[in-house]
Design an enzyme around this catalytic site. Structure first.
Site: not given
Ligand SMILES: NC(=O)c1ccc[n+]([C@@H]2O[C@H](COP(=O)([O-])OP(=O)(O)OC[C@H]3O[C@@H](n4cnc5c(N)ncnc54)[C@H](OP(=O)(O)O)[C@@H]3O)[C@@H](O)[C@H]2O)c1
Length: 256
Positions: A163, A69
Site C-alpha cells: 500500500y 471496476d
Molecule cells: N481511511 C483512511 O484513513 C485513508 C487515509 C489515507 C488515504 N485513504 C485513501 O482514501 C481512499 C478511500 O478510502 P476509504 O477509507 O474511504 O476506503 P473504503 O471505505 O474501503 O472504500 C473504498 C471504496 O473503493 C471502492 N473500490 C475498491 N476497489 C475498487 C475497484 N477495483 N473499482 C472501483 N471501486 C473500487 C470500494 O467499492 P467496491 O468494493 O464496491 O468497488 C469502496 O467504495 C482510498 O484510496 C484510500 O487509500 C484512506
C-alpha cells in the site's frame, strides 16, 4: 466574483470512483453541495445507485450511480461514455477507489500484491487517461487523486508495504500527469490524508490508539467531511494556479 464564487462547481460534472462509502461518499456529497452534478462509481452497483439517489435528494443535483471496476479499461471507457452521454460532460474526476492489505512483506501473497498495486495505481491511471482524452477535446478538466501520508512515512504498528509503495506511486503519477497535461488545460492534484475514520481505517481499535492518535500533534483522527472540503478546493477555480500539488491533511501526523 467573490472568493466564495471560486469554490462553486455549478455547471460541472464530477465523477468519484469508490464514491458510495467512506471518503468517496463524503467527496461526492461535497461536490454536489458545491453545485456539481455527480457520478458515484464502484463495483457495487446497487450501493452506488443508492448513494447517488441520496445525494440527489439532499442537494437537488443530477446524479448517476453506476458499476465501475477501475482496473478494467472496457469498464472505464463505458463509464466515461455513459457519463458524457447522460450528463453531457465530465469536468472533474476524483480517483478515490483504493484498497489496503495489512501484512508483513514476507507474508504478502502475489495475489495481494497484484490486487493492491492494480487497484491503487492502475485504478488511478486508467480513469485518468480515459477521462483526460475526453477533457482535452472539450476544453480541459480537473483530476484529484487520493494519495496518502503512507506515501511519505511507514505506518505503524500495522505493516502495509505494498500500500505504501502504491501511494508513493500515486503522488509521483500526479506530478507526472500534471506536467504533461497542463498544456491541455487539465490540472492534476492529490490529497494525502492521515487517519480518517472509514472501513479501511479502524481508528477506534485500542491497539492503534497510541501510534495513530496519540502520536499525532492534533491527537485525533479526521472525518471524511474534513477531507472533502479539500477536494472541492482542488476541483474548483479556488485552486486555479495549482497543479501537481500534494495537499497533506493529517492533523500534523507527518511533522514528527
Ligand atoms: N481511511 C483512511 O484513513 C485513508 C487515509 C489515507 C488515504 N485513504 C485513501 O482514501 C481512499 C478511500 O478510502 P476509504 O477509507 O474511504 O476506503 P473504503 O471505505 O474501503 O472504500 C473504498 C471504496 O473503493 C471502492 N473500490 C475498491 N476497489 C475498487 C475497484 N477495483 N473499482 C472501483 N471501486 C473500487 C470500494 O467499492 P467496491 O468494493 O464496491 O468497488 C469502496 O467504495 C482510498 O484510496 C484510500 O487509500 C484512506
Amino acid at each position: 466574483m467573490t472568493v466564495l464564487d471560486k469554490f462553486s462547481l455549478e455547471g460541472k460534472v464530477a465523477l468519484v470512483t469508490g464514491g458510495y462509502r467512506g471518503l468517496g461518499r463524503a467527496f461526492a456529497q461535497a461536490l454536489a453541495e458545491a453545485g456539481a452534478d455527480v457520478v458515484v462509481a464502484a463495483r457495487d452497483e446497487a450501493r452506488s445507485v443508492e448513494a447517488a439517489a441520496e445525494i440527489a435528494a439532499s442537494t437537488g443535483r443530477k446524479t448517476l450511480g453506476l458499476r465501475l471496476d477501475v482496473t478494467s479499461r472496457p469498464e472505464v471507457e463505458a463509464a466515461v461514455a455513459r457519463v458524457t452521454g447522460e450528463l453531457g460532460r465530465l469536468d472533474v474526476l476524483v480517483n478515490n477507489a483504493g484498497t489496503c492489505v495489512h501484512r508483513p512483506a514476507l507474508e504478502v501473497t502475489d495475489e495481494e500484491y497484484d490486487d493492491v498495486i492494480t487497484t491503487n495505481l492502475k485504478g488511478v491511471w486508467l480513469p485518468s487517461v480515459v477521462a483526460a482524452a475526453w477533457m482535452a477535446e472539450h476544453g480541459g478538466g480537473n483530476i484529484v487523486n487520493i494519495g496518502s501520508i503512507s506515501a511519505q512515512i511507514v505506518n505503524r504498528p500495522q505493516l502495509q508495504p505494498v500500500y505504501n509503495a502504491s501511494k508513493a506511486a500515486v503522488h509521483q503519477l500526479t506530478k507526472s500527469l500534471a506536467a504533461e497535461w497542463a498544456p491541455l488545460g487539465i490540472r492534476v492534484n492529490a490529497i494525502a490524508p492521515g487517519y480518517v475514520k472509514t472501513e479501511m481505517a479502524p481508528v477506534d481499535r485500542p491497539e492503534f490508539r497510541r501510534m495513530w492518535i496519540e502520536d499525532a500533534p492534533m491527537q485525533r483522527y479526521s472525518t471524511p467531511e474534513e477531507v472533502a472540503a479539500t477536494v472541492v478546493y482542488l476541483a474548483s477555480e479556488a485552486s486555479s494556479f495549482s497543479t501537481g500539488a500534494v495537499v497533506v491533511t493529517d492533523g500534523g501526523y507527518t511533522l514528527f
